[in-house]
Design a protein around this motif. Structure first.
Motif, PDB file in Angstrom:
ATOM      1  N   LEU A  16       0.829  -1.214   0.000  1.00 16.73           N
ATOM      2  CA  LEU A  16       0.000   0.000   0.000  1.00 16.73           C
ATOM      3  C   LEU A  16       0.857   1.255   0.000  1.00 16.73           C
ATOM      4  O   LEU A  16       0.680   2.151  -0.845  1.00 16.73           O
ATOM      5  N   PHE A  17       1.798   1.339   0.924  1.00 15.20           N
ATOM      6  CA  PHE A  17       2.617   2.545   1.025  1.00 15.20           C
ATOM      7  C   PHE A  17       3.624   2.654  -0.121  1.00 15.20           C
ATOM      8  O   PHE A  17       3.971   3.761  -0.548  1.00 15.20           O
ATOM      9  N   SER A  18       4.074   1.527  -0.632  1.00 16.12           N
ATOM     10  CA  SER A  18       4.957   1.562  -1.806  1.00 16.12           C
ATOM     11  C   SER A  18       4.198   2.084  -3.021  1.00 16.12           C
ATOM     12  O   SER A  18       4.737   2.878  -3.807  1.00 16.12           O
ATOM     13  N   TYR A  19       2.967   1.627  -3.160  1.00 15.65           N
ATOM     14  CA  TYR A  19       2.125   2.101  -4.272  1.00 15.65           C
ATOM     15  C   TYR A  19       1.887   3.603  -4.165  1.00 15.65           C
ATOM     16  O   TYR A  19       2.011   4.342  -5.153  1.00 15.65           O
ATOM     17  N   PHE A  20       1.589   4.079  -2.948  1.00 20.93           N
ATOM     18  CA  PHE A  20       1.339   5.507  -2.758  1.00 20.93           C
ATOM     19  C   PHE A  20       2.613   6.319  -2.999  1.00 20.93           C
ATOM     20  O   PHE A  20       2.557   7.433  -3.528  1.00 20.93           O
ATOM     21  N   ALA A  21       3.755   5.751  -2.622  1.00 23.06           N
ATOM     22  CA  ALA A  21       5.032   6.429  -2.894  1.00 23.06           C
ATOM     23  C   ALA A  21       5.251   6.568  -4.397  1.00 23.06           C
ATOM     24  O   ALA A  21       5.670   7.630  -4.889  1.00 23.06           O
ATOM     25  N   TRP A  22       4.973   5.512  -5.132  1.00 27.85           N
ATOM     26  CA  TRP A  22       5.122   5.527  -6.593  1.00 27.85           C
ATOM     27  C   TRP A  22       4.199   6.565  -7.221  1.00 27.85           C
ATOM     28  O   TRP A  22       4.629   7.360  -8.070  1.00 27.85           O
ATOM     29  N   ILE A  23       2.938   6.563  -6.774  1.00 26.52           N
ATOM     30  CA  ILE A  23       1.968   7.552  -7.279  1.00 26.52           C
ATOM     31  C   ILE A  23       2.449   8.969  -6.965  1.00 26.52           C
ATOM     32  O   ILE A  23       2.373   9.875  -7.803  1.00 26.52           O
ATOM     33  N   SER A  24       2.956   9.177  -5.769  1.00 29.40           N
ATOM     34  CA  SER A  24       3.394  10.517  -5.347  1.00 29.40           C
ATOM     35  C   SER A  24       4.595  10.994  -6.158  1.00 29.40           C
ATOM     36  O   SER A  24       4.691  12.176  -6.494  1.00 29.40           O
ATOM     37  N   TYR A  25       5.511  10.081  -6.482  1.00 33.11           N
ATOM     38  CA  TYR A  25       6.647  10.463  -7.328  1.00 33.11           C
ATOM     39  C   TYR A  25       6.165  10.863  -8.726  1.00 33.11           C
ATOM     40  O   TYR A  25       6.668  11.835  -9.313  1.00 33.11           O
ATOM     41  N   ILE A  26       5.186  10.146  -9.241  1.00 29.31           N
ATOM     42  CA  ILE A  26       4.622  10.493 -10.548  1.00 29.31           C
ATOM     43  C   ILE A  26       3.989  11.888 -10.496  1.00 29.31           C
ATOM     44  O   ILE A  26       4.070  12.667 -11.452  1.00 29.31           O
ATOM     45  N   GLU A  27       3.370  12.214  -9.354  1.00 25.26           N
ATOM     46  CA  GLU A  27       2.718  13.516  -9.176  1.00 25.26           C
ATOM     47  C   GLU A  27       3.705  14.617  -8.784  1.00 25.26           C
ATOM     48  O   GLU A  27       3.293  15.753  -8.538  1.00 25.26           O
ATOM     49  N   ASN A  28       4.986  14.279  -8.694  1.00 21.89           N
ATOM     50  CA  ASN A  28       6.020  15.230  -8.263  1.00 21.89           C
ATOM     51  C   ASN A  28       5.819  15.709  -6.826  1.00 21.89           C
ATOM     52  O   ASN A  28       6.227  16.814  -6.471  1.00 21.89           O
ATOM     53  N   GLU A  29       5.174  14.874  -6.012  1.00 21.56           N
ATOM     54  CA  GLU A  29       4.976  15.186  -4.593  1.00 21.56           C
ATOM     55  C   GLU A  29       6.067  14.478  -3.799  1.00 21.56           C
ATOM     56  O   GLU A  29       5.876  13.407  -3.228  1.00 21.56           O
ATOM     57  N   HIS A 401      -6.165  17.513  -5.125  1.00 22.66           N
ATOM     58  CA  HIS A 401      -5.310  16.407  -5.545  1.00 22.66           C
ATOM     59  C   HIS A 401      -5.843  15.794  -6.843  1.00 22.66           C
ATOM     60  O   HIS A 401      -7.039  15.874  -7.142  1.00 22.66           O
ATOM     61  N   THR A 402      -4.957  15.172  -7.579  1.00 24.95           N
ATOM     62  CA  THR A 402      -5.319  14.657  -8.894  1.00 24.95           C
ATOM     63  C   THR A 402      -6.444  13.625  -8.814  1.00 24.95           C
ATOM     64  O   THR A 402      -6.629  12.959  -7.790  1.00 24.95           O
ATOM     65  N   ASN A 403      -7.172  13.502  -9.901  1.00 27.17           N
ATOM     66  CA  ASN A 403      -8.353  12.644  -9.957  1.00 27.17           C
ATOM     67  C   ASN A 403      -7.943  11.198 -10.283  1.00 27.17           C
ATOM     68  O   ASN A 403      -8.173  10.695 -11.376  1.00 27.17           O
ATOM     69  N   ILE A 404      -7.308  10.549  -9.280  1.00 27.23           N
ATOM     70  CA  ILE A 404      -6.873   9.159  -9.446  1.00 27.23           C
ATOM     71  C   ILE A 404      -7.368   8.338  -8.252  1.00 27.23           C
ATOM     72  O   ILE A 404      -7.808   8.890  -7.238  1.00 27.23           O
ATOM     73  N   PHE A 405      -7.256   7.024  -8.370  1.00 22.66           N
ATOM     74  CA  PHE A 405      -7.867   6.099  -7.415  1.00 22.66           C
ATOM     75  C   PHE A 405      -7.550   6.393  -5.944  1.00 22.66           C
ATOM     76  O   PHE A 405      -8.483   6.498  -5.128  1.00 22.66           O
ATOM     77  N   PRO A 406      -6.273   6.521  -5.524  1.00 19.45           N
ATOM     78  CA  PRO A 406      -6.011   6.736  -4.092  1.00 19.45           C
ATOM     79  C   PRO A 406      -6.688   7.995  -3.547  1.00 19.45           C
ATOM     80  O   PRO A 406      -7.256   7.975  -2.450  1.00 19.45           O
ATOM     81  N   HIS A 407      -6.613   9.087  -4.300  1.00 20.66           N
ATOM     82  CA  HIS A 407      -7.232  10.331  -3.833  1.00 20.66           C
ATOM     83  C   HIS A 407      -8.754  10.242  -3.854  1.00 20.66           C
ATOM     84  O   HIS A 407      -9.424  10.835  -3.000  1.00 20.66           O
TER      85      HIS A 407
END
Length: 456
Positions: A16-29, A401-407
């Protein structure tokens, strides 16, 4: 069995947290990504440690792990109180001449300025403050960039050309249309043109300005007898807004005013082709207050910063409206008290506002409505100092926040649970910061400006 549960939970937390980290890097967060990576390493450790404990403790711990979330879910359900619906309709129509862009425009007309300040002398002292600043997209502002300002101006220039076409000529032959079918077509075709959301409401008096405040219609009473209003939104790019108050934010803002304006003009022309009156309301040529129309069309609620908070993009949108006498079906509008509750506790927009134009206090009664109201003079004075329309409040809003699944999972929780809103706010502050710093500008947006300076 207990060992499987412990290791499964550890694996799920890591994933879960690895996935969120990956998403956040894509979002430049970067901050959110780094914190997520740390949590991906730390959170599985207690469950791995539990697996090592003697077997006699395993069953009790499993019951606790299963029971605690279930108990919290039940408590959250009972704490899911909804705020009562509040009156949203003022009996006093807004005069466009009181808006800051109108007051900016009259600085070019001695006659209009004299007339306005004789009528509203209390505004003169306030306006002298921002009139002494360099002004929007002007040289001498702290965020001056000749290239990005030129790009923004090109968008505003094109919008000015579009204003000539907001009221297309109506064709004589009127098409007889099925109301349900044409409503469906309007919504789907408008989205095909680039809108992210489309809503329809009956046009009411409180949607209209009392008087025009810009252009050759300055001072004229607004009389619009159209029956329906179509609200259209387009998305503003989060990466550009995140640089605010730097120059890319006004470049993006101008671009999306243009994009939504082009859609509105095209939609208006389409309706007149069918033989029905129509008018597009776009930047610099409004007869309606777009956020109010969009709210009553079911597209969102008005938040603390005075902007429309949409369900999927928060305030990170630009709005245009088309009014018409084409018979349409109004969209359902369900009052969403969760937005008002979340804005009441969040205050992030007010905390980051450089001009302190957004109040941190609860709503107050203004012209018969219990609401928040920004200090538009403070806000506009800051714009005239930095040269851009800032955008800090929009950028940091948790709804943006961007319109993606986690958010979207978080948004769903915020809508449905009073308790979850409080948890979500703590989470947002933890991952993104209570007062996030502006993002660095991409090199391609800086290079040209530096080069121009060096060539002088």
């Amino acid at each position: 069995m207990a060992l499987i549960i412990f290791y499964t939970i550890a694996l799920l937390l890591f994933s879960l947290f690895s996935y969120f980290a990956w998403i956040s890097y894509i979002e430049n967060e970067t901050r959110a990504a780094n914190k997520s990576l740390i949590l991906a390493i730390i959170t599985p450790l207690p469950f791995i440690a539990l697996a090592i404990l003697p077997n006699q403790y395993h069953n009790s711990i499993v019951y606790l792990i299963i029971g605690a979330p279930l108990l919290l879910t039940i408590i959250s359900f009972f704490l899911n109180k909804k705020l009562a619906f509040e009156n949203e309709i003022s009996q006093t129509r807004i005069d466009e001449r009181d808006t800051m862009f109108s007051r900016l425009e009259i600085t070019h007309s001695e006659e209009k300025a004299k007339e306005y300040y004789n009528y509203k002398p209390e505004k003169l002292v306030l306006d002298k403050i921002w009139q002494e600043k360099p002004g929007l997209m002007n040289k001498g502002t702290t965020m001056y960039n000749p290239v990005t300002f030129a790009a923004a101006d090109a968008s505003f220039f094109t919008i000015e050309e579009l204003r000539k076409s907001v009221s297309p000529e109506v064709k004589e032959e009127k098409q007889i249309l099925n109301t349900e079918e044409i409503t469906n077509f309007v919504k789907k075709w408008t989205k095909k043109l680039g809108a992210i959301e489309v809503g329809i409401c009956e046009l009411k008096d409180h949607h209209l300005y009392s008087h025009r405040g810009r252009g050759d219609k300055y001072g004229k009473e607004v009389n619009n007898d159209h029956k329906y209003a179509i609200a259209i939104t387009v998305e503003m790019d989060k990466d550009y807004l995140a640089t605010g108050p730097a120059s890319p934010t006004v470049m993006e803002s101008a671009q999306q005013y243009l994009n939504v304006g082009a859609i509105a003009v095209q939609l208006s022309k389409f309706i007149t082709n069918l033989g029905y009156n129509s008018r597009a309301h776009i930047d610099g040529n409004y007869e309606v207050i777009c956020p109010l129309v969009a709210r009553d069309s079911g597209l969102g609620e008005i938040g603390r910063m005075g902007l429309l908070i949409t369900k999927t993009h928060g305030p990170r949108v630009r709005i245009a409206v088309v009014t018409t006498n084409l018979e349409l079906i109004a969209s359902d509008r369900n009052y969403d008290s969760s937005v008002h509750d979340f804005c009441n506790i969040c205050k992030k927009c007010a905390v980051v506002c450089p001009s302190k134009a957004i109040s941190t206090k609860p709503k107050k009664l203004i012209e018969g409505i219990n609401r928040w109201q920004i200090n538009q003079e403070k806000c506009f004075t800051y714009w005239c100092k930095v040269g851009t329309d800032c955008g800090r409040c929009v950028s940091v809003c948790p709804y943006s926040h961007t319109n993606i699944f986690p958010h979207n999972i978080i948004r769903s929780g915020i809508r449905n649970s009073w308790a979850f809103r409080r948890v979500a706010l703590v989470m947002d502050d933890f991952f993104y910061g209570k007062k996030p710093s502006p993002r660095k500008i991409d090199l391609w947006l800086n290079f040209s400006a530096k080069k121009l300076k060096s060539n002088r």
